[in-house]
Motif scaffolding. Structure first.
Motif, PDB file in Angstrom:
ATOM      1  N   UNK A 284     -23.137 -20.697  21.310  1.00  0.00           N
ATOM      2  CA  UNK A 284     -22.961 -20.658  22.933  1.00  0.00           C
ATOM      3  C   UNK A 284     -21.651 -21.133  23.270  1.00  0.00           C
ATOM      4  N   UNK A 285     -20.608 -21.329  22.327  1.00  0.00           N
ATOM      5  CA  UNK A 285     -19.315 -21.882  22.579  1.00  0.00           C
ATOM      6  C   UNK A 285     -18.229 -20.816  21.774  1.00  0.00           C
ATOM      7  N   UNK A 286     -17.528 -20.194  22.850  1.00  0.00           N
ATOM      8  CA  UNK A 286     -16.320 -19.361  22.384  1.00  0.00           C
ATOM      9  C   UNK A 286     -15.324 -20.261  21.331  1.00  0.00           C
ATOM     10  N   UNK A 287     -14.939 -19.513  20.258  1.00  0.00           N
ATOM     11  CA  UNK A 287     -13.919 -20.119  19.495  1.00  0.00           C
ATOM     12  C   UNK A 287     -12.958 -19.221  19.207  1.00  0.00           C
ATOM     13  N   UNK A 288     -11.849 -19.705  18.717  1.00  0.00           N
ATOM     14  CA  UNK A 288     -10.818 -18.830  18.416  1.00  0.00           C
ATOM     15  C   UNK A 288     -10.360 -18.907  16.920  1.00  0.00           C
ATOM     16  N   UNK A 289     -10.183 -17.836  16.392  1.00  0.00           N
ATOM     17  CA  UNK A 289      -9.784 -17.332  14.849  1.00  0.00           C
ATOM     18  C   UNK A 289      -8.643 -16.407  14.929  1.00  0.00           C
ATOM     19  N   UNK A 290      -7.556 -17.204  14.333  1.00  0.00           N
ATOM     20  CA  UNK A 290      -6.238 -16.084  14.241  1.00  0.00           C
ATOM     21  C   UNK A 290      -5.872 -16.022  12.808  1.00  0.00           C
ATOM     22  N   UNK A 291      -5.115 -14.893  12.600  1.00  0.00           N
ATOM     23  CA  UNK A 291      -4.722 -14.820  11.185  1.00  0.00           C
ATOM     24  C   UNK A 291      -3.022 -13.990  11.413  1.00  0.00           C
ATOM     25  N   UNK A 292      -2.331 -14.532  10.210  1.00  0.00           N
ATOM     26  CA  UNK A 292      -1.093 -14.375  10.134  1.00  0.00           C
ATOM     27  C   UNK A 292      -0.975 -13.573   8.836  1.00  0.00           C
ATOM     28  N   UNK A 293      -0.319 -12.651   8.468  1.00  0.00           N
ATOM     29  CA  UNK A 293      -0.198 -12.041   7.129  1.00  0.00           C
ATOM     30  C   UNK A 293       1.213 -11.897   6.682  1.00  0.00           C
ATOM     31  N   UNK A 294       1.611 -11.958   5.401  1.00  0.00           N
ATOM     32  CA  UNK A 294       2.837 -11.439   4.710  1.00  0.00           C
ATOM     33  C   UNK A 294       2.434 -10.491   3.642  1.00  0.00           C
ATOM     34  N   UNK A 295       2.560  -9.052   4.018  1.00  0.00           N
ATOM     35  CA  UNK A 295       1.834  -8.230   3.150  1.00  0.00           C
ATOM     36  C   UNK A 295       2.824  -7.713   2.203  1.00  0.00           C
TER      37      UNK A 295
ATOM     38  N   UNK B 294       0.847  -1.223  -0.054  1.00  0.00           N
ATOM     39  CA  UNK B 294       0.093   0.089  -0.058  1.00  0.00           C
ATOM     40  C   UNK B 294       0.823   1.305   0.051  1.00  0.00           C
ATOM     41  N   UNK B 295       2.070   1.084  -0.486  1.00  0.00           N
ATOM     42  CA  UNK B 295       2.940   2.245  -0.699  1.00  0.00           C
ATOM     43  C   UNK B 295       3.999   2.403   0.343  1.00  0.00           C
ATOM     44  N   UNK B 296       3.718   1.707   1.443  1.00  0.00           N
ATOM     45  CA  UNK B 296       4.697   1.775   2.843  1.00  0.00           C
ATOM     46  C   UNK B 296       5.470   0.402   3.009  1.00  0.00           C
ATOM     47  N   UNK B 297       6.444   0.630   3.818  1.00  0.00           N
ATOM     48  CA  UNK B 297       6.808  -0.433   4.391  1.00  0.00           C
ATOM     49  C   UNK B 297       5.990  -1.456   5.295  1.00  0.00           C
ATOM     50  N   UNK B 298       6.042  -2.661   4.885  1.00  0.00           N
ATOM     51  CA  UNK B 298       5.107  -3.590   5.461  1.00  0.00           C
ATOM     52  C   UNK B 298       5.829  -4.730   6.196  1.00  0.00           C
ATOM     53  N   UNK B 299       5.311  -5.998   6.183  1.00  0.00           N
ATOM     54  CA  UNK B 299       5.873  -7.149   6.975  1.00  0.00           C
ATOM     55  C   UNK B 299       4.904  -8.057   7.184  1.00  0.00           C
ATOM     56  N   UNK B 300       5.230  -8.661   8.241  1.00  0.00           N
ATOM     57  CA  UNK B 300       4.600  -9.667   8.964  1.00  0.00           C
ATOM     58  C   UNK B 300       3.729  -8.988   9.890  1.00  0.00           C
ATOM     59  N   UNK B 301       2.167  -9.428  10.162  1.00  0.00           N
ATOM     60  CA  UNK B 301       1.513  -8.771  11.157  1.00  0.00           C
ATOM     61  C   UNK B 301       0.461 -10.060  11.455  1.00  0.00           C
ATOM     62  N   UNK B 302      -0.312  -9.963  12.534  1.00  0.00           N
ATOM     63  CA  UNK B 302      -1.147 -10.975  12.984  1.00  0.00           C
ATOM     64  C   UNK B 302      -2.146 -10.516  13.997  1.00  0.00           C
ATOM     65  N   UNK B 303      -3.172 -11.000  14.277  1.00  0.00           N
ATOM     66  CA  UNK B 303      -4.274 -10.591  14.806  1.00  0.00           C
ATOM     67  C   UNK B 303      -5.257 -11.891  15.310  1.00  0.00           C
ATOM     68  N   UNK B 304      -5.942 -11.676  16.201  1.00  0.00           N
ATOM     69  CA  UNK B 304      -7.290 -12.799  16.605  1.00  0.00           C
ATOM     70  C   UNK B 304      -8.620 -12.439  17.068  1.00  0.00           C
ATOM     71  N   UNK B 305      -9.560 -13.112  17.005  1.00  0.00           N
ATOM     72  CA  UNK B 305     -10.792 -12.764  17.332  1.00  0.00           C
ATOM     73  C   UNK B 305     -11.451 -14.190  18.219  1.00  0.00           C
TER      74      UNK B 305
END
Length: 328
Positions: free
Chosen positions: A185-196, A168-179
């Motif tokens: 009725x049951x919590x679950x986890x979703x995680x993401x990792x990107x190489x942008x 997107x025109x800038x220095x980027x790299x690795x990023x991650x996040x989760x929800x």
């Protein structure tokens, strides 16, 4: 990355779902991440990032190709069988084949009696900042990333496979996040990792922020071979078909941050589930999981930019970090 902050610490909140404790793909129990960084301060800015599920075994998985201008080794077998049989390794484009051979070494050592293996290795083109033709990735670099993978908060920005990437025109790299959505009725986890490493105009919470405005005089950087690799992990009990639906939404989320989805951009998502129980969720229950994927990927992409530092590489090319004081 000393002195850099993640999106959430800057007050940039994506969506309303809660994050996991680390706000990272490693919030999915058993998912580990390791990096090997190659940075000589000049012409080599590259590396390896490994995503390693533990305990390792065949896992339901899917690949979605947003645009197939790339080299995702092993993807056709995942498509055919709906199973992940390998850690996922990310690196620079011209090193992907050496990396795949190194993953093969790793798998053969894990399974001495095995006769066939399917390494899954993806890439983006870091040739704007790194001398990509030198193909500096060795077997040892890959094995170090795999063997050093851990469950803590992964390093982000200019590290591992993101050392030389620009987005997107800038220095980027690795990023991650989760929800952490609640499903039936049951919590679950979703995680993401990107190489942008893709083109477009940085967009933060719907507001375009062109590099020409945030960094006057910088000019727009649109390196050839723009791409994005996205890895989504979840502990929700999903089959390969449903994981394909998650992977599609992961690529869709690139549009939220301003991706141009250009001709030369290899945009791929790999999604897998670590759930051990056989009964899968009904499709009608997946809406919270879809929302979690979209939000986690969007925030991971922002983290990949906000955690990166200004970098000058091969041929004197410079990619600028996003300036926080101009975000408004």
């Amino acid at each position: 990355m000393t002195g850099r902050s993640r999106a959430r610490a800057l007050g940039v909140l994506v969506g309303t779902l809660p994050t996991g404790p680390l706000n990272a793909i490693t919030d999915v129990e058993g998912v580990l991440v390791g990096h090997t960084t190659i940075d000589d301060g000049a012409a080599l800015r590259t590396g390896v990032t490994a995503i390693v599920p533990r305990p390792f075994g065949p896992l339901p998985a899917a690949v979605y190709t947003g645009n197939g201008y790339g080299k995702l080794v092993g993807s056709t077998q995942v498509d055919e069988l709906g199973v992940l049989e390998s850690p996922i390794v990310l690196t620079g484009t011209l090193s992907v084949f050496r990396a795949a051979d190194a993953v093969l070494t790793y798998l053969m050592e894990l399974h001495p009696g095995g006769l066939s293996f399917n390494p899954l290795v993806g890439e983006t083109n870091d040739g704007f900042l790194s001398d990509i033709r030198r193909r500096p990735i060795t077997e040892r670099h890959v094995l170090d990333a795999l063997e050093g993978a851990s469950g803590g908060l992964p390093a982000e920005g200019c590290v591992g496979a993101g050392t030389g990437t620009t987005a997107l025109g800038f220095k980027a790299g690795i990023g991650t996040s989760s929800r952490r959505p609640v499903v039936e009725g049951v919590p679950v986890t979703v995680g993401a990792l990107v190489q942008a490493n893709f083109g477009g105009v940085l967009t933060v919470r719907g507001v375009p922020m062109p590099v020409e405005e945030l960094v006057p005089g910088a000019g727009r950087v649109e390196p050839p071979g723009n791409s994005c690799m996205i890895v989504v992990a979840t502990d929700a009990p999903l089959d390969a078909r449903q994981l394909g639906r998650l992977a599609r939404r992961a690529v869709f989320a690139m549009g939220r941050v301003g991706a141009s989805y250009s001709h030369g951009s290899g945009d791929y998502a790999v999604a897998f589930s670590t759930a051990s129980r056989a009964a899968v969720l009904p499709d009608a229950a997946l809406d919270p999981v879809f929302a979690a994927v979209m939000d986690a990927v969007e925030e991971a992409l922002l983290n990949s930019l906000f955690m990166a530092t200004t970098t000058t590489g091969v041929h004197g090319h410079t990619s600028h970090a996003v300036p926080y004081d101009r975000l408004g």
